[in-house]
Each structure stands twice: as structure tokens, then as C-alpha cells.
Design a protein around this motif. Structure first.
Motif, PDB file in Angstrom:
ATOM      1  N   VAL A 670      37.797 -52.279   3.459  1.00  0.00           N
ATOM      2  CA  VAL A 670      36.880 -53.166   4.175  1.00  0.00           C
ATOM      3  C   VAL A 670      35.568 -52.420   4.374  1.00  0.00           C
ATOM      4  O   VAL A 670      35.564 -51.247   4.783  1.00  0.00           O
ATOM      5  CB  VAL A 670      37.458 -53.598   5.548  1.00  0.00           C
ATOM      6  N   VAL A 671      34.478 -53.094   4.079  1.00  0.00           N
ATOM      7  CA  VAL A 671      33.161 -52.466   4.220  1.00  0.00           C
ATOM      8  C   VAL A 671      32.951 -52.047   5.671  1.00  0.00           C
ATOM      9  O   VAL A 671      33.156 -52.829   6.605  1.00  0.00           O
ATOM     10  CB  VAL A 671      32.036 -53.432   3.778  1.00  0.00           C
ATOM     11  N   GLY A 672      32.534 -50.826   5.836  1.00  0.00           N
ATOM     12  CA  GLY A 672      32.267 -50.298   7.160  1.00  0.00           C
ATOM     13  C   GLY A 672      33.458 -49.651   7.829  1.00  0.00           C
ATOM     14  O   GLY A 672      33.305 -48.978   8.845  1.00  0.00           O
ATOM     15  N   ALA A 673      34.653 -49.890   7.260  1.00  0.00           N
ATOM     16  CA  ALA A 673      35.847 -49.284   7.853  1.00  0.00           C
ATOM     17  C   ALA A 673      35.955 -47.820   7.456  1.00  0.00           C
ATOM     18  O   ALA A 673      35.343 -47.373   6.482  1.00  0.00           O
ATOM     19  CB  ALA A 673      37.095 -50.047   7.399  1.00  0.00           C
ATOM     20  N   GLU A 674      36.721 -47.078   8.208  1.00  0.00           N
ATOM     21  CA  GLU A 674      36.946 -45.667   7.915  1.00  0.00           C
ATOM     22  C   GLU A 674      37.776 -45.556   6.627  1.00  0.00           C
ATOM     23  O   GLU A 674      38.849 -46.146   6.510  1.00  0.00           O
ATOM     24  CB  GLU A 674      37.701 -45.005   9.077  1.00  0.00           C
ATOM     25  N   PRO A 675      37.311 -44.826   5.616  1.00  0.00           N
ATOM     26  CA  PRO A 675      38.089 -44.698   4.378  1.00  0.00           C
ATOM     27  C   PRO A 675      39.369 -43.907   4.625  1.00  0.00           C
ATOM     28  O   PRO A 675      39.434 -43.032   5.502  1.00  0.00           O
ATOM     29  CB  PRO A 675      37.137 -43.954   3.442  1.00  0.00           C
ATOM     30  N   SER A 676      40.379 -44.251   3.847  1.00  0.00           N
ATOM     31  CA  SER A 676      41.658 -43.539   3.950  1.00  0.00           C
ATOM     32  C   SER A 676      41.873 -42.716   2.688  1.00  0.00           C
ATOM     33  O   SER A 676      41.376 -43.047   1.610  1.00  0.00           O
ATOM     34  CB  SER A 676      42.808 -44.539   4.123  1.00  0.00           C
ATOM     35  N   ALA A 677      42.615 -41.619   2.826  1.00  0.00           N
ATOM     36  CA  ALA A 677      42.890 -40.723   1.702  1.00  0.00           C
ATOM     37  C   ALA A 677      44.203 -41.129   1.046  1.00  0.00           C
ATOM     38  O   ALA A 677      45.254 -41.161   1.696  1.00  0.00           O
ATOM     39  CB  ALA A 677      42.959 -39.279   2.181  1.00  0.00           C
ATOM     40  N   VAL A 678      44.124 -41.454  -0.230  1.00  0.00           N
ATOM     41  CA  VAL A 678      45.302 -41.880  -0.988  1.00  0.00           C
ATOM     42  C   VAL A 678      45.729 -40.735  -1.901  1.00  0.00           C
ATOM     43  O   VAL A 678      44.932 -40.253  -2.709  1.00  0.00           O
ATOM     44  CB  VAL A 678      45.002 -43.142  -1.817  1.00  0.00           C
ATOM     45  N   PRO A 679      46.983 -40.263  -1.781  1.00  0.00           N
ATOM     46  CA  PRO A 679      47.410 -39.137  -2.613  1.00  0.00           C
ATOM     47  C   PRO A 679      47.556 -39.536  -4.083  1.00  0.00           C
ATOM     48  O   PRO A 679      47.902 -40.675  -4.408  1.00  0.00           O
ATOM     49  CB  PRO A 679      48.760 -38.741  -2.008  1.00  0.00           C
ATOM     50  N   ILE A 680      47.283 -38.591  -4.966  1.00  0.00           N
ATOM     51  CA  ILE A 680      47.442 -38.768  -6.415  1.00  0.00           C
ATOM     52  C   ILE A 680      48.630 -37.910  -6.854  1.00  0.00           C
ATOM     53  O   ILE A 680      48.598 -36.680  -6.714  1.00  0.00           O
ATOM     54  CB  ILE A 680      46.179 -38.330  -7.180  1.00  0.00           C
ATOM     55  N   TYR A 681      49.677 -38.567  -7.369  1.00  0.00           N
ATOM     56  CA  TYR A 681      50.885 -37.834  -7.736  1.00  0.00           C
ATOM     57  C   TYR A 681      50.956 -37.625  -9.247  1.00  0.00           C
ATOM     58  O   TYR A 681      50.635 -38.526 -10.025  1.00  0.00           O
ATOM     59  CB  TYR A 681      52.130 -38.593  -7.278  1.00  0.00           C
TER      60      TYR A 681
END
Length: 766
Positions: A670-681
Motif C-alpha cells: 500500500v502506498v505510504g505504508a511501511e515496507p516489509s522485508a520478504v526473505p529470498i530462499y
């Protein structure tokens, strides 16, 4: 008098039984009876009986068994004759380290069977143990080819097989879950166990239903001469065993119980802090088990044996906020065996058994609760006929049939006032049967063969499967001290353990072969060489093996395992293979005994794309978590003097295969929301945890004799003596900027389970 030529052709039958001197009704299966001067020998059957065909004349007959003093008897054989042996224990019951007699090592050299390990409870009691609790299965992990599942577990992973591919038998009755305390301890109380045989390959035809190993546990029958009491007081558990005659010369009984007392301390701590609103209660946990066995002679040719086991684990949590959680699981086993001797060369064992394993979770939050459970129940009838027509052949025939009931999902849920109530019950039935025949054939003094065929089948509803399972093994003596061995076995497994390893608690559901779930199958070939060294004091063996398996089972990502009537659709099917080399040096004579084992092995699995998925690891081969490249064990037992025994064991294994993220990317949905870190496996299990190594030390100090004529000792153990922090699992912590609270990177953290743990146990017998 017969001419010398005809006299040489005459053979008389020498037969009898080998029993323990302290308990004359206690047979010693697997004991060696031999005539060394003629190079003729055999091993005793499950009831301790043996038979040899010998020429007439005077002979020295030698009987030996692990943990017992070797006995030599002279016999003048002029006709068929019976000769019984009663072997005395090689030292006292509680403090024994020295195992006299080379018969056990010579037996390993001369027997056709390879990939077999025998362990007595007496040996297991001497080794250092976690919390001082002696564990038969953990001792088996010190043998080559057997991997443990991780820190503190008693699960066995044998030659690349998973934990559910082990056939665990207690007096011929199946045990589905051999573990207490989430796998930290086994269900077998050492006070009630006589011996354990572990088959890693070259399986005899009488065994079936699993792919990787057989763990055959025999219980002690009890003392037929006098009443005795034995037991122990430890840091986390206590145990007590009572045994004695039912009627002298006719029968005996044994009852043994064990219970932990974690809960006594945790309940007291919770009670003292119950008025603190911020206090988090400690979960309630304990386990108990109860063993019983009785035998009774109906006559000179008939004997009955009754075995019983009941064990349960209880885990509970009651929060101050109204959340209650209960979790328990356990086994129930009962077996009745009838032994009938037709002749000294022909006898029959028929066993009827009941086995039940149950797993149950209960949850309550305020006014709403649910109960979720699964179970499996077996009714089994088996009959085995042993026939020894002469000294060259030992035949065995048998049939077995099992009726399974699988409770794969039982759910009861509702509100306390009854306004909401619903449930579900998913039950399957299956019938498993097998017919087998085998022969141990000795065509020459140097060559011995064992071959057999097993026909097995399984039916669940309209679905039926079956197949032939050939078995073969051979031993060739190059010299009196060197033997070559080889074996082949094909195995089917018709029941499958459904386990979600990602769950916070284990989920054990046994599931039948049905519809699209075909039985698992494996084949194994093995070859090896055995050397008897140092005048029979050492045995060095080297074995290589290759095993390949079809229709291995795993699950889709996000699979729904509980209360799912279409569980078949959640499975994925693949193949696996394992190969390796096992080097083993053993010493069983002298004041210092023990063994050194080293295994170099590879285990792989592959699950291609299927059922609308990309399979596992995109269809590419991967190493399962229990794959270990190197495994080294060293076990030393030393008798310092008549009262002090020192013991030690060292373990080193390669790190477990695991999957860790390569990195992370920022995702903003969502624009303006805090980005989340997505792990790369990356691909599955491409990383290894740190190598596992541990040193355990122990001391057994025999106390002065009890006035009543009994004996006792103090057993001191130090688990993980140099406080190695072995990895249990790895997780990642956020590293943040202290000023801005912004995440800078992620740091791997290792969780270890057990530091150095000293313990002391008081053992007694009177």
C-alpha cells in the motif's frame, strides 16, 4: 562296533536350551553354542533352544553370550542327547563393564547376518545419559549407520531412512511411537529390557512392513526362584521393578514402572506466583510407563508368555487469562505368546497382540473449546515355525495378519453452554497380511547362505496392493579370522506417518495405502568384510551399502493434515537414495572395552512437479535434514577396580542440512505504508548448521552390600562435558539503528538446547 568308514557317517543330535543362571526361566536368544575343534556352531532361537548334528565321540561344547561368562561342557555323544547351559553373569548386575568371552565377536564373524547390532540393557546402563535417564535407543545412535534427528532426540534415522521407516517391536508386538518427551527419551525402561537387536540391512524374511530398520526389543521374563526388588532414584525420574516366581519351577512375573516428576516442581512454582498478574505459568509435563511380563509352563512342551506395556505423556498449560491447553499421547501394547516344542528340532511360536497409539490435543479459551485427536489400533495374529532337520539347514516358516483401524481425524468442538456444538470423525480400516519362508544353509564349512521370500499384501476398502519381497545373505570365510559378507533385501511399507514438521507441536497421524497413495518400497544391497584381530579380542568390520526407495511421501506447501477427508490429495510422491561406508572396531574382552565407529554417507530425495505444483525444490534433488556426511562415535568402558567403573562416549557429526534465506527485498503493498522485508530462499537445504560434537562422561560406584543381601550403586553422569553449544535451530534477528529505529540488516542467531548437565542416580537391587 561299526567300521570307521560308517562310524564317520553317523551323526547324533545334540540339543538343549541356553538360559541365564540367575533366572533359569530366562532364555538367552542369540547365544552361541559351538564345538571349536570341529568348526561347528549355531546360535540359539528366541526361546534359547539350539541343536547340532555331531559325530559320535567326546566333544567340548562351548556356550557364550554377551554379558555372560563363557561355559564349556564335555559330552560323550553315543546317541541323541540333550545338554542345557545356564550362564552366569560376567560380574555383578549393576556395575558390570567387563564382558568376558570371545564368543560374541566370533559369532559376529561367523554368522551370515550382517548390518546387525545387539545391545543388552546391562551395557546401556553403563553409558553416560542425559539427566541420568538410561535410554536404549540413544545408545543405538552410537552405532555406525544410525543418525540422530538432532540435539537430545531419540529418533533413529538408519541408512538414509526417515524415523517412521523403523519397525519397532516389543516381544513381537508393534510399537508405533517409541519416544517420550517430544523424542528426548525412548519408551523402553532399561530395567525391564533384556536385549535389543538392530537390523540395518539384510533383513530376515520374518520382518516386514518398514523400509529402513528393525528394532527388536525383548523383555526380561522375571526371576523364577525368588522375589527381588530393583530400581533407581534420579534427578527427573524414578523407577521400580518387582519380580519373582508365580510357582517355583513353573513360571515367573515381572512388573516395572517409571515416572518423571517435572510437574511436581513446576506446579509448586506456579502456585507461588499465582497472584502475580504478569507471571507466565510454566507448562505442566510428565510421562509414565508401566511394563509387565509373565511366563508359565503348561507342561514339558508348552509355555505361555504374556507381555503388557502402557505409557503416556501428559502436557498441560493453564494461563491466568482463561486459555487452557492439554496435549497427551501414548502407547498401549499387549501380547500373548504360546511356545510349543514338537521335537528338539521343531518348535512353534504363536502370538496374538493388540497395539494402540493415541494422540490428542485439547484447547479451551473462555467459553469455547475443542478436542482434536488421531489414533491407530492393530489386532495381530502371527505364527512362526522353526525346523532344524540337520546341521546344514535351519528352516523358518510363518504367517501374520493384522487388522488396522486408522482414526485420522476426530474433532469435537463447541461452547460450554451447548449453544454451539459440532464434530467430525474420519476413520479408515485396513488389513495387512504376509506369508514367508527362509532357510539358513551351510553347504561347506567356509560358505553359509541365508535366503527367503516374503509375500505381503494390504487392503483398505476397494484398494489392494501387494508384492514379493526376496531376501538373501551370504558369508564366506577366507580364513578362520576373515569373513566376506553380502546381502540384499526388498521391503514394502503399507502405512505412512503424516507429520507436519513445521507445526509448533508434532502432529502424528498414521495413514493407510489407499486410492492414489501406493505403498512405499525400498531395495538395499550391502557388502562387507570382517576381521578378528588380536587373538580374538577385537573385531574390525567394514561395510558399504546402497539403498534406493520409490514412492517416498511428502506434502504440499500449506497442506491441511487434520480432519481432512481428502488427505490423499495433499501428498506428493518422489524417490530417494542413500549410500555410504561404515567402519567399526569393537573390543569386548579385558578391563577396557568399547567401540569406535565411523560412517561416511549420502542421502538424497527428489519430488518432481505433480498435482498442480512444482514439486519440492522445483523437482531437483535435495538433502533431507537428517543427511550427515561424517559420523564418528567413540565409546570406552573401563573397570578401574572392583567397585569403580569409568565410562565415556564422544560423538562428532556433520551439521544438519537446513534452509536459510539468501537475503531480503522490501515490499510495499500500500502506498505510504511501511515496507516489509520478504526473505529470498535458495534451493531446499543448501546450508549446513555447525558440526555437532559432544563428550559424555560417567562413573559407576558400587556401594557396600546391603545387609539384606542386595546391592546398590551411585551412577554419576556428565552430559556434554565441555559445554559445547550445539545448534538446535537458527533464526534471524533484526539489527536496527538506535537513533532512527530503522532496520539495517539481519543477524543469524543460534539456539542451543543442552549445556553441560551433571546428574546422579541411585540404583538398588535386593
Amino acid at each position: 562296533m561299526l567300521p570307521p568308514r560308517l562310524q564317520a557317517q553317523v551323526r547324533h543330535l545334540l540339543s538343549g536350551v541356553v538360559r541365564a543362571a540367575a533366572s533359569p526361566n530366562e532364555p538367552l536368544p542369540g547365544a552361541t553354542v559351538a564345538v571349536p575343534a570341529l568348526g561347528i556352531g549355531t546360535t540359539t532361537a528366541d526361546d534359547g533352544s539350539y541343536s547340532l548334528r555331531l559325530p559320535p565321540g567326546r566333544h567340548q561344547v562351548v556356550a557364550s553370550f554377551i554379558g555372560y561368562a563363557t561355559q564349556t561342557r564335555d559330552v560323550n555323544l553315543t546317541r541323541d542327547q540333550r545338554l542345557a547351559f545356564q550362564l552366569a553373569e560376567a560380574g555383578n548386575e549393576l556395575g558390570e563393564v567387563v564382558i568376558e568371552g570371545s564368543g560374541s565377536l566370533e559369532q559376529k564373524l561367523q554368522t551370515t547376518q550382517m548390518s546387525v547390532e545387539r545391545l543388552t540393557a546391562r551395557e546401556a546402563r553403563l553409558l553416560p545419559a542425559l539427566f541420568g535417564e538410561v535410554d536404549i535407543l540413544k545408545t543405538l545412535q552410537l552405532k555406525p549407520g544410525v543418525q540422530n534427528g538432532g540435539e537430545g532426540t531419540s529418533g533413529l534415522f538408519v541408512r538414509g531412512g526417515s524415523a517412521d521407516q523403523n519397525l519397532v517391536l516389543l516381544d513381537d508386538a508393534l510399537v508405533y511411537n517409541p519416544s517420550h518427551l517430544f523424542g528426548l527419551f525412548s519408551v523402553f525402561n532399561s530395567d525391564a529390557v533384556q536385549s535389543v537387536d538392530l537390523y540395518k540391512g539384510g533383513f530376515p524374511a520374518q520382518y516386514g512392513g518398514r523400509l529402513s530398520s528393525v528394532v527388536d526389543v525383548k523383555m526380561r521374563p522375571g526371576n523364577p526362584e525368588k522375589f527381588t526388588t530393583s530400581g533407581g532414584l534420579g534427578l527427573i525420574s524414578s523407577r521400580l521393578t518387582l519380580e519373582g516366581p508365580i510357582r517355583k519351577g513353573k513360571g515367573a512375573f515381572l512388573v516395572s514402572g517409571r515416572r518423571t516428576y517435572f510437574d511436581i516442581f513446576t506446579r509448586q512454582i506456579n502456585r507461588l506466583n499465582q497472584d502475580d498478574p504478569d507471571y507466565n505459568p510454566i507448562p505442566d509435563y510428565y510421562f509414565y510407563d508401566f511394563n509387565a511380563k509373565a511366563n508359565y509352563k503348561l507342561g514339558s512342551k508348552d509355555e505361555l508368555f504374556l507381555t503388557g506395556y502402557l505409557g503416556n505423556d501428559v502436557f498441560g498449560f493453564n494461563s491466568q487469562g482463561g486459555f487452557n491447553f492439554d496435549f497427551n499421547w501414548g502407547n498401549t501394547v499387549a501380547a500373548l505368546r504360546w511356545n510349543h516344542v514338537f521335537t528338539p528340532r521343531l518348535f512353534l511360536n504363536t502370538t496374538a497382540s493388540l497395539t494402540k497409539y493415541k494422540y490428542q490435543i485439547g484447547n479451551k479459551l473462555d467459553q469455547f473449546g475443542f478436542n482434536l485427536s488421531s489414533d491407530i489400533r492393530d489386532l495381530t495374529l502371527r505364527s512362526d515355525l522353526d525346523y532344524t532337520p540337520n546341521e546344514r539347514h535351519a528352516l523358518r516358516f510363518g504367517v501374520t495378519a493384522t487388522h488396522h483401524r486408522f482414526g485420522t481425524g476426530r474433532l469435537q468442538a463447541g461452547s460450554q453452554d451447548g449453544s454451539v456444538n459440532f464434530g467430525s470423525n474420519i476413520t479408515y480400516y485396513g488389513t495387512e497380511a504376509a506369508l514367508y519362508a527362509s532357510d539358513t544353509y551351510k553347504p561347506t564349512e567356509k560358505l553359509q547362505l541365508e535366503y527367503g521370500l516374503r509375500l505381503s499384501g494390504f487392503q483398505s476398502g476397494p484398494d489392494a496392493y501387494g508384492g514379493l519381497e526376496p531376501r538373501a545373505a551370504a558369508r564366506y570365510s577366507l580364513t578362520p579370522n576373515v569373513s566376506l559378507k553380502g546381502s540384499y533385501a526388498l521391503m514394502y511399507q503399507y502405512v505412512h506417518l503424516v507429520t507436519n514438521t513445521g507445526a509448533s507441536l508434532p502432529t502424528d497421524i498414521w495413514y493407510p495405502s489407499r486410492q492414489s497413495v501406493r505403498p512405499q518400497r525400498s531395495q538395499q544391497v550391502a557388502g562387507g568384510v570382517s576381521w578378528l584381530l588380536g587373538d580374538g579380542r577385537y573385531l574390525l568390520t567394514n561395510e558399504v551399502y546402497y539403498k534406493w526407495a520409490q514412492r517416498q511421501i511428502d506434502f504440499k506447501d500449506g497442506a491441511q493434515l487434520f480432519v481432512n477427508p481428502e488427505l490423499d490429495s495433499e501428498f506428493l510422491f518422489g524417490k530417494g537414495w542413500a549410500y555410504g561406508n561404515e567402519l567399526y572396531l569393537e573390543k569386548k574382552q579385558g578391563r577396557t572395552t568399547g567401540w569406535v565407529g565411523y560412517t561416511l554417507s549420502w542421502t538424497k530425495r527428489q519430488f518432481p512437479a505433480q498435482r498442480g505444483t512444482n514439486g519440492i525444490n522445483n523437482g531437483r534433488p535435495f538433502y533431507p535434514t537428517y543427511d550427515r556426511r561424517h559420523n564418528l562415535t567413540v565409546v570406552v568402558l573401563h573397570q578401574l577396580n572392583q567397585r569403580i567403573n569409568l565410562t565415556g562416549s564422544f560423538v562428532f557429526t556433520s551439521g544438519a542440512a537446513t534452509t536459510l534465506p539468501l537475503g531480503r527485498f522490501a515490499f510495499q503493498d500500500v502506498v505510504g505504508a511501511e515496507p516489509s522485508a520478504v526473505p529470498i530462499y535458495p534451493e531446499r537445504n543448501t546450508y549446513r548448521l555447525a558440526p555437532y560434537n559432544r563428550l559424555d562422561l560417567g562413573l559407576v560406584y558400587k556401594l557396600k552390600p546391603i545387609r539384606t543381601g542386595g546391592e546398590s550403586d551411585l551412577t554419576f553422569s556428565v552430559y556434554n562435558a565441555y559445554n559445547r553449544r550445539n545448534p538446535y535451530f537458527v533464526y534471524f534477528d533484526q539489527v536496527k539503528d538506535e537513533a532512527t529505529d530503522q532496520v539495517l540488516n539481519y543477524r543469524a542467531r543460534q539456539v542451543s538446547l543442552f549445556p553441560v548437565i551433571p546428574s546422579v542416580t541411585y540404583n538398588f537391587k535386593f
